[in-house]
Structure formats: C-alpha cells, structure tokens
Design a protein around this motif. Structure first.
Motif, PDB file in Angstrom:
ATOM      1  N   TYR A 122      46.238  27.698  45.631  1.00 22.90           N
ATOM      2  CA  TYR A 122      45.505  28.876  45.168  1.00 22.90           C
ATOM      3  C   TYR A 122      44.112  28.931  45.790  1.00 22.90           C
TER       4      TYR A 122
ATOM      5  N   ILE B  66      46.298  33.271  36.878  1.00 19.52           N
ATOM      6  CA  ILE B  66      47.000  33.332  38.163  1.00 19.52           C
ATOM      7  C   ILE B  66      48.435  32.838  37.994  1.00 19.52           C
TER       8      ILE B  66
ATOM      9  N   THR C 129      50.544  36.229  45.800  1.00 12.23           N
ATOM     10  CA  THR C 129      49.124  35.869  45.841  1.00 12.23           C
ATOM     11  C   THR C 129      48.281  36.974  46.474  1.00 12.23           C
TER      12      THR C 129
END
Length: 97
Positions: A28, A57, A67
């Motif tokens: 991430y 997330i 993403t």
C-alpha cells in the motif's frame, strides 16, 4: 499535533493492529496509499491515523476496489477539501471573485 498524528508505531505493531501482513502494508505504501515516516535507521513509523486509513483501504480492497481507484478517490476528496478551505478563506477575508 495530536497523539493520533504522531508517527511512532512500528510496522510489526501496525500489522497486529490491522490484521494486515507487513507485505500488504508495504504494498500500500508502494501504491502511494499510505505514507509512513522513516527513522534515522530507515525503520517505517506509522500513526494511529495510519491504522485507521489502512483498515479503510483493506475494507475497500475486500469490497473489490483496485488501488488506483482508492488513490483516485483520495485525490478527489483532497480536491474537494481544498476547494472548501479556499472558499472559507475567501469568505472570511471577503475576497470573492
């Protein structure tokens, strides 16, 4: 700076708090969704706000978002926030165009 903003938590603790693997957390970061600070030795340091963001997330990923979609949504939110702040400043200083 509030305690929630201070970046003092190691990636191992973040992993335990969020249930995410250290690899997921690093991924991430690579995807520009999370921005840890680095200690002098290069260790990643996170905040409680980062914990909340990582959980958010992970939930979005679990719901099927990619993403790049999450990043695009974050940019859109930031743009809206910036416009609101500019509007408030303009109103406060009577600088409307």
């Amino acid at each position: 700076m509030s305690y929630k903003e201070k970046k003092v938590i190691s990636i191992g603790v973040i992993s335990e708090l969020t249930g995410l693997s250290e690899r997921q957390i690093r991924y991430y970061e690579e995807r520009k969704l999370i921005f840890p600070d680095r200690s002098k030795g290069g260790t990643r340091k996170y905040s409680f706000m980062d914990v909340e963001k990582l959980v958010e997330i992970a939930n979005k990923i679990e719901d099927g978002m990619q993403t790049f979609e999450i990043r695009r949504e974050e940019k859109r939110k930031a743009n809206v926030r910036d416009k609101m702040l500019r509007g408030q400043l303009n109103a406060a200083f009577k600088m409307r165009k």
